[in-house]
Design a protein around this motif. Structure first.
Motif, mmCIF file in Angstrom:
data_model
loop_
_atom_site.group_PDB
_atom_site.id
_atom_site.type_symbol
_atom_site.label_atom_id
_atom_site.label_comp_id
_atom_site.label_asym_id
_atom_site.label_seq_id
_atom_site.Cartn_x
_atom_site.Cartn_y
_atom_site.Cartn_z
ATOM 1 N N PRO A 232 22.324 -39.981 25.160
ATOM 2 C CA PRO A 232 22.220 -40.918 24.023
ATOM 3 C C PRO A 232 20.914 -40.744 23.236
ATOM 4 O O PRO A 232 20.888 -40.949 22.023
ATOM 5 C CB PRO A 232 22.278 -42.304 24.670
ATOM 6 C CG PRO A 232 22.809 -42.088 26.045
ATOM 7 C CD PRO A 232 22.430 -40.695 26.439
ATOM 8 N N LEU A 233 19.846 -40.336 23.927
ATOM 9 C CA LEU A 233 18.557 -40.148 23.248
ATOM 10 C C LEU A 233 18.609 -38.921 22.355
ATOM 11 O O LEU A 233 18.026 -38.883 21.265
ATOM 12 C CB LEU A 233 17.437 -40.014 24.286
ATOM 13 C CG LEU A 233 17.270 -41.208 25.234
ATOM 14 C CD1 LEU A 233 16.145 -40.950 26.225
ATOM 15 C CD2 LEU A 233 16.994 -42.488 24.449
ATOM 16 N N ARG A 234 19.322 -37.896 22.821
ATOM 17 C CA ARG A 234 19.560 -36.706 22.006
ATOM 18 C C ARG A 234 20.321 -37.079 20.730
ATOM 19 O O ARG A 234 19.998 -36.632 19.632
ATOM 20 C CB ARG A 234 20.438 -35.743 22.811
ATOM 21 C CG ARG A 234 19.958 -34.348 22.896
ATOM 22 C CD ARG A 234 20.889 -33.584 23.845
ATOM 23 N NE ARG A 234 20.155 -33.104 24.992
ATOM 24 C CZ ARG A 234 19.387 -32.010 24.966
ATOM 25 N NH1 ARG A 234 19.280 -31.312 23.861
ATOM 26 N NH2 ARG A 234 18.729 -31.625 26.031
ATOM 27 N N MET A 235 21.358 -37.929 20.908
ATOM 28 C CA MET A 235 22.159 -38.348 19.752
ATOM 29 C C MET A 235 21.308 -39.133 18.757
ATOM 30 O O MET A 235 21.601 -39.159 17.561
ATOM 31 C CB MET A 235 23.357 -39.195 20.206
ATOM 32 C CG MET A 235 24.410 -38.385 20.939
ATOM 33 S SD MET A 235 25.638 -39.431 21.745
ATOM 34 C CE MET A 235 26.534 -40.029 20.316
ATOM 35 N N ARG A 236 20.267 -39.772 19.263
ATOM 36 C CA ARG A 236 19.363 -40.513 18.372
ATOM 37 C C ARG A 236 18.333 -39.615 17.731
ATOM 38 O O ARG A 236 17.562 -40.064 16.885
ATOM 39 C CB ARG A 236 18.640 -41.605 19.174
ATOM 40 C CG ARG A 236 19.457 -42.874 19.258
ATOM 41 C CD ARG A 236 18.981 -43.782 20.341
ATOM 42 N NE ARG A 236 17.639 -44.292 20.129
ATOM 43 C CZ ARG A 236 17.141 -45.308 20.829
ATOM 44 N NH1 ARG A 236 17.891 -45.899 21.747
ATOM 45 N NH2 ARG A 236 15.931 -45.728 20.611
ATOM 46 N N GLY A 237 18.277 -38.363 18.181
ATOM 47 C CA GLY A 237 17.336 -37.418 17.593
ATOM 48 C C GLY A 237 15.896 -37.637 18.022
ATOM 49 O O GLY A 237 14.963 -37.266 17.309
#
Ligand code: ADP
Ligand code: MG
Length: 244
Positions: A121-126
């Motif tokens: 999810p942190l990756r998806m948040r950039g």
């Protein structure tokens, strides 16, 4: 004034607020009234459980609150925002930035390590890699799984997989965590441990936790219990032992 309203009348506004919410599915010419006129407030920084037998509408209700499904009728506010007034993009942003999810079947990606799963999810948040890694490590340490960081889901027990899922939920520093039968797949003792972690999520992280379940252990632990039957909210009770 209801018992819950009386109890929380001094606290802030509800984290979740539903007013006359209906969800009717049309399936093969038949109407299924999965959620039927539910009005409900979920108070911040407490553990709230929604109980009810299978088919009573619990998962449908959780999906509506997550903005993954749209009510046929009624309004839903989440963290002060009216979901009915938000675009899909805004709802996605709300989920990514403010919400955490925990599922009965853990919902981990099989080929990724524990560490990679927590980071998704942190990756998806950039988030930039350094901050992401720091948050992932902190979250894994918090659930006591630093030594399992490089294991894949199939190399972990059910309880450990659920702890990874909790780490994934908390790494995003959510205001609200939604859990669908989080102990449903676990034996009683492991379920108890997971429940202790969920309690700490509320106490130490100030998270608002909404659990749908039919696990008696969860019902006993929750601060507030709402009961659903056949799409309706049939009962609500506040426990005497509510944390300050
Ligand atoms: P619970 O989580 O309490 O077991 P659900 O919310 O999954 O209950 O389901 C409530 C009712 O709505 C059930 O009768 C179920 O069969 C029906 N239902 C759930 N999802 C759908 C769907 N996508 N299409 C049609 N009916 C559905
Ligand atoms: Mg369900």
């Amino acid at each position: 004034m209801s018992q819950a309203e009386e109890h929380f009348s001094t606290s802030a506004e509800p984290a979740i607020s539903l007013r006359h919410v209906h969800r009717i599915y049309h399936l093969a010419g038949e109407d299924i009234h999965a959620v039927n006129d539910v009005t409900l407030d979920v108070w911040p920084r407490h553990m709230t459980a929604i109980i009810g037998r299978s088919g009573s509408g619990k998962t449908t209700l959780l999906n509506l609150i997550a903005g993954l499904d749209t009510p046929t009728e009624g309004t839903i506010h989440v963290l002060g925002r009216d979901l009915g007034q938000m675009s899909e993009r805004e709802k996605l942003d709300l989920r990514l930035h403010k919400l955490g999810f925990i599922f009965q079947t853990f919902g981990l990606i099989p080929l990724l390590t524990a560490r990679e799963n927590v980071g998704v999810p942190l990756r998806m948040r950039g988030l930039d890699p350094a901050e992401r890694e720091a948050r992932v490590d902190e979250a894994l340490a918090w659930v006591g799984l630093s030594d399992r960081a490089h294991h894949r889901p199939y190399e972990l027990s059910g309880g450990e997989q659920q702890r990874v899922a909790i780490a994934r939920a908390l790494a995003g520093e959510p205001a609200l965590v939604l859990a669908d039968e989080p102990t449903g797949q676990l034996d009683t003792r492991t379920g108890r441990r997971i429940l202790d972690l969920l309690r700490r999520l509320v106490e130490e992280r100030g998270v608002t936790l909404l659990i749908v379940t039919h696990d008696p252990q969860v019902m006993a632990e929750a601060d507030i219990v709402h009961e659903m039957g056949d799409g309706h909210l049939v009962d609500s009770r506040v426990k005497t032992q509510v944390p300050a």
